[in-house]
Write an enzyme that holds these catalytic residues in place. Structure first.
Site, PDB file in Angstrom:
ATOM      1  N   ARG A 157       1.137  -9.683   5.183  1.00  9.61           N
ATOM      2  CA  ARG A 157       2.510  -9.886   4.720  1.00  9.61           C
ATOM      3  C   ARG A 157       3.312  -8.590   4.742  1.00  9.61           C
ATOM      4  O   ARG A 157       4.459  -8.565   5.180  1.00  9.61           O
ATOM      5  CB  ARG A 157       2.520 -10.483   3.309  1.00  9.61           C
ATOM      6  N   ARG A 238      -3.858   1.376  -0.584  1.00 10.47           N
ATOM      7  CA  ARG A 238      -4.821   1.887  -1.550  1.00 10.47           C
ATOM      8  C   ARG A 238      -5.340   3.225  -1.049  1.00 10.47           C
ATOM      9  O   ARG A 238      -5.668   3.385   0.132  1.00 10.47           O
ATOM     10  CB  ARG A 238      -5.993   0.911  -1.754  1.00 10.47           C
ATOM     11  N   ASP A 262       1.784   6.910  -1.616  1.00 10.79           N
ATOM     12  CA  ASP A 262       2.114   6.287  -2.900  1.00 10.79           C
ATOM     13  C   ASP A 262       0.856   5.897  -3.663  1.00 10.79           C
ATOM     14  O   ASP A 262       0.947   5.437  -4.789  1.00 10.79           O
ATOM     15  CB  ASP A 262       2.996   5.054  -2.655  1.00 10.79           C
ATOM     16  N   GLU A 267      -6.024   7.413 -10.086  1.00 14.99           N
ATOM     17  CA  GLU A 267      -4.659   7.276 -10.588  1.00 14.99           C
ATOM     18  C   GLU A 267      -4.676   7.118 -12.105  1.00 14.99           C
ATOM     19  O   GLU A 267      -5.495   6.359 -12.619  1.00 14.99           O
ATOM     20  CB  GLU A 267      -3.972   6.068  -9.934  1.00 14.99           C
ATOM     21  N   HIS A 286       2.493   5.778  -7.198  1.00 12.19           N
ATOM     22  CA  HIS A 286       2.168   4.358  -7.036  1.00 12.19           C
ATOM     23  C   HIS A 286       3.279   3.470  -7.603  1.00 12.19           C
ATOM     24  O   HIS A 286       3.067   2.641  -8.500  1.00 12.19           O
ATOM     25  CB  HIS A 286       0.839   4.012  -7.703  1.00 12.19           C
ATOM     26  N   GLY A 288       5.186   1.564  -5.434  1.00 11.18           N
ATOM     27  CA  GLY A 288       5.559   0.609  -4.392  1.00 11.18           C
ATOM     28  C   GLY A 288       5.939  -0.758  -4.923  1.00 11.18           C
ATOM     29  O   GLY A 288       6.837  -1.413  -4.397  1.00 11.18           O
TER      30      GLY A 288
END
Length: 317
Positions: A157, A238, A262, A267, A286, A288
């Site tokens: 997607r 990722r 990102d 994290e 991160h 997004g």
């Protein structure tokens, strides 16, 4: 703890949960506690969460493996934002009688973020803005995208939409994944390539794969060595899809020109991590998927899931 069922909302960094959804339906039926900070230490996580009946988690920010679930005796429901969450051991939860629910999701914010990073890195937006604020003017020369080659690793997607936008910018779009076919590539306006061709030919290489044991470390040192020294590597999927040590080495030695990232192996990224200090890294924390419409869906669906669980619980009381 209150005698009411206790609900924990985890890792709400922006303090957005209560603002972007109507939690009033839970008033008088549950005690809701929001945590804005992130705990990485397992003992600290277990101590904080051991008294809660419901955990509302944001994506994979706080992992819930079997070992953690075994330390949460009161837990009855986990609601995770997104359609799946690899950081939750769903089988272990079900064994313990813990229900797991998920929310709706759209890829649009991540698609937009991918192109924000590509454009910002190509045109040195951050450096030019910082210079502008200091009184400077035109510090460097950006890289145009029209006529360049966009390599898309993974054409789901997100990757499929990113590919179509690349074509709209006048880029030649090529793609590869382990299960790619020429027909699938053509649907996104791309041409199928081998992995080696993708790496050698891409001026911009953007990664859009699901992390799994098979895809972890999908790009290692040998793969990065095939890329153009002028290439931009973009990762909004990722962090562990790319061998982090190999990436740091490639960027440090300028074997690849730039990375726009990102996502990271750990994290939040440690403050002293080398990716924070390399001049040829455009990094974001991160974000997004961090967009208002998606957050409204995330937290609105979360409230509905907790509401449904409380209603079912009341019927059996």
């Amino acid at each position: 703890m209150s005698k009411l069922p206790s609900v924990a909302v985890l890792d709400d960094y922006q303090n957005a949960a209560l603002r972007l959804a109507d939690w009033s339906v839970l008033d008088g039926r549950a005690a809701v506690t929001v945590f804005n900070d992130h705990l990485a230490d397992a003992d600290a996580v277990a101590e904080r969460l051991k008294g809660f009946d419901v955990l509302c988690v944001m994506r994979e920010r706080t992992p819930l493996p079997r070992a953690m679930l075994e330390r949460l005796p009161r837990l009855k429901l986990i609601v995770s934002t997104g359609a799946r969450n690899a950081a939750i051991d769903v089988a272990a939860a079900e064994e313990r009688g813990v229900a797991v629910a998920f929310t709706s999701y759209t890829s649009a914010p991540t698609i937009e973020m991918t192109w924000a990073l590509i454009l910002a890195a190509s045109r040195h937006i951050v450096a030019e803005n910082l210079a502008f604020r200091r009184g400077g003017w035109q510090q460097g020369v950006g890289v145009g995208l029209a006529g360049k080659t966009l390599g898309v690793l993974g054409l789901g997607r997100v990757g499929g939409a990113v590919a179509k936008i690349g074509a709209a910018f006048g880029m030649q779009v090529i793609t590869w994944s382990p299960n790619m076919t020429p027909e699938r590539a053509a649907l996104a306006g791309a041409e199928m390539a081998t992995k080696q061709e993708l790496l050698r030919q891409s001026d911009v290489l953007t990664i859009h794969m699901v992390l799994s044991p098979k895809t972890r470390g999908l790009l290692g040192a040998d793969d990065l060595a095939l890329m153009k020294t002028s290439a931009l590597l973009v990762n909004t999927s990722r962090g562990p899809l790319v061998d982090e040590a190999a990436l740091v080495a490639a960027l440090t030695s300028r074997k690849i020109a730039l990375a726009a990232l990102d996502v990271f192996d750990v994290e939040p990224l440690p403050a002293d991590h080398p990716l924070r200090s390399l001049e040829n890294v455009l990094g974001t924390p991160h974000i997004g998927y961090v967009a208002d419409d998606l957050y409204r869906a995330f937290y609105g669906d979360t409230v509905q899931a907790v509401d449904a669980w409380l209603a079912a619980r009341a019927k059996t009381a």
